[in-house]
Design a protein around this motif. Structure first.
Motif, PDB file in Angstrom:
ATOM      1  N   UNK A  51       0.661  -1.198   0.132  1.00 12.37           N
ATOM      2  CA  UNK A  51      -0.201   0.066   0.050  1.00 12.37           C
ATOM      3  C   UNK A  51       0.896   1.098   0.140  1.00 12.37           C
ATOM      4  N   UNK A  52       2.099   1.128   0.658  1.00 19.34           N
ATOM      5  CA  UNK A  52       2.928   2.333   0.953  1.00 19.34           C
ATOM      6  C   UNK A  52       3.480   2.747  -0.517  1.00 19.34           C
ATOM      7  N   UNK A  53       4.078   1.482  -1.188  1.00 16.99           N
ATOM      8  CA  UNK A  53       4.472   1.515  -2.302  1.00 16.99           C
ATOM      9  C   UNK A  53       3.533   2.291  -3.584  1.00 16.99           C
ATOM     10  N   UNK A  54       2.442   1.890  -3.524  1.00 13.89           N
ATOM     11  CA  UNK A  54       1.605   2.435  -4.454  1.00 13.89           C
ATOM     12  C   UNK A  54       1.040   3.925  -4.194  1.00 13.89           C
ATOM     13  N   UNK A  56       3.353   5.989  -2.599  1.00 10.23           N
ATOM     14  CA  UNK A  56       4.498   6.897  -2.961  1.00 10.23           C
ATOM     15  C   UNK A  56       4.487   6.917  -4.623  1.00 10.23           C
ATOM     16  N   UNK A  57       4.178   5.988  -5.309  1.00 12.50           N
ATOM     17  CA  UNK A  57       4.589   6.014  -6.889  1.00 12.50           C
ATOM     18  C   UNK A  57       3.274   6.967  -7.322  1.00 12.50           C
ATOM     19  N   UNK A  58       1.954   6.983  -6.887  1.00 11.70           N
ATOM     20  CA  UNK A  58       1.063   7.552  -7.633  1.00 11.70           C
ATOM     21  C   UNK A  58       0.303   8.688  -6.685  1.00 11.70           C
ATOM     22  N   UNK A  59      -0.044   8.586  -5.463  1.00 12.09           N
ATOM     23  CA  UNK A  59      -0.500   9.629  -4.812  1.00 12.09           C
ATOM     24  C   UNK A  59       0.124  10.794  -4.336  1.00 12.09           C
ATOM     25  N   UNK A  60       1.201  10.439  -3.735  1.00  4.82           N
ATOM     26  CA  UNK A  60       1.902  11.678  -2.951  1.00  4.82           C
ATOM     27  C   UNK A  60       2.629  12.497  -4.075  1.00  4.82           C
ATOM     28  N   UNK A  61       3.135  11.839  -5.183  1.00  2.97           N
ATOM     29  CA  UNK A  61       4.058  12.460  -5.974  1.00  2.97           C
ATOM     30  C   UNK A  61       3.414  12.124  -7.537  1.00  2.97           C
ATOM     31  N   UNK A  66       6.473  11.380 -15.803  1.00  2.73           N
ATOM     32  CA  UNK A  66       6.591   9.780 -16.159  1.00  2.73           C
ATOM     33  C   UNK A  66       7.934   9.315 -15.550  1.00  2.73           C
ATOM     34  N   UNK A  67       8.727   9.885 -14.821  1.00  2.00           N
ATOM     35  CA  UNK A  67       9.913   9.541 -14.290  1.00  2.00           C
ATOM     36  C   UNK A  67       9.873   8.316 -13.657  1.00  2.00           C
ATOM     37  N   UNK A  68       9.057   8.325 -12.487  1.00  2.39           N
ATOM     38  CA  UNK A  68       9.247   6.757 -11.744  1.00  2.39           C
ATOM     39  C   UNK A  68       8.485   5.768 -12.456  1.00  2.39           C
ATOM     40  N   UNK A  69       7.560   5.849 -13.292  1.00  2.00           N
ATOM     41  CA  UNK A  69       6.903   4.733 -14.132  1.00  2.00           C
ATOM     42  C   UNK A  69       7.731   4.467 -15.136  1.00  2.00           C
ATOM     43  N   UNK A  70       8.514   5.305 -15.867  1.00  2.00           N
ATOM     44  CA  UNK A  70       9.356   4.855 -16.535  1.00  2.00           C
ATOM     45  C   UNK A  70      10.563   3.991 -16.031  1.00  2.00           C
TER      46      UNK A  70
END
Length: 147
Positions: A51-54, A56-61, A66-70
């Motif tokens: 849940x925390x990883x999701x 961090x990747x999508x909600x907080x930033x 497309x930096x993290x998703x790339x």
């Protein structure tokens, strides 16, 4: 009831329908047992940070550039390329080759010599499904009980 009479230890006594039914019941019960553990597994997954990883990747930033998703997609593609390459290497290496070599037949005299038994004991061992053996003082195997 003797142990030899139990049908599950003697699968050759079962009909095809019995084997299929026992297989179906086994799979059904394993699936039901796994379903009982799903809530606990879900709780553990959340506790270990999925849940925390999701978050961090999508909600907080939010991903605007497309930096993290790339990075995540790049790692996934590299991993897929490595595994595909490895499987293609193994396919090229082993395609058309026999997986196991056949064993050459061994005679009764050779078998008796290797196990340190007399020839008549080796014949008796080869003709039974189960045997209780012991080693005598002279170093030879003797069959105590054979079925």
């Amino acid at each position: 009831m003797k142990a030899e009479a139990i049908i599950i230890q003697r699968p050759e006594r079962q009909s095809g329908a019995q084997k299929a039914m026992f297989g179906l019941v086994t799979v059904t019960l394993w699936v039901a047992w796994a379903c009982l553990w799903l809530p606990l597994v879900t709780l553990g997954a959340w506790a270990y940070g999925i849940r925390d990883a999701l978050t961090q990747l999508h909600l907080l930033d939010p991903i605007t550039d497309g930096g993290d998703i790339y990075v995540v997609l790049g790692v996934a593609v590299v991993t897929a390329i490595i595994f595909t390459g490895w499987s293609m290497y193994n396919y090229a290496r082993f395609v058309g080759k026999q997986k196991r070599r056949g064993n050459s037949p061994v005679g009764i005299a050779e078998t008796a010599a290797k196990i340190g038994a007399h020839i008549d004991e080796a014949i008796r061992l080869q003709s039974t499904r189960r045997a209780v053996v012991s080693v005598a003082d002279d170093g030879f195997m003797t069959v105590k009980e054979a079925r």
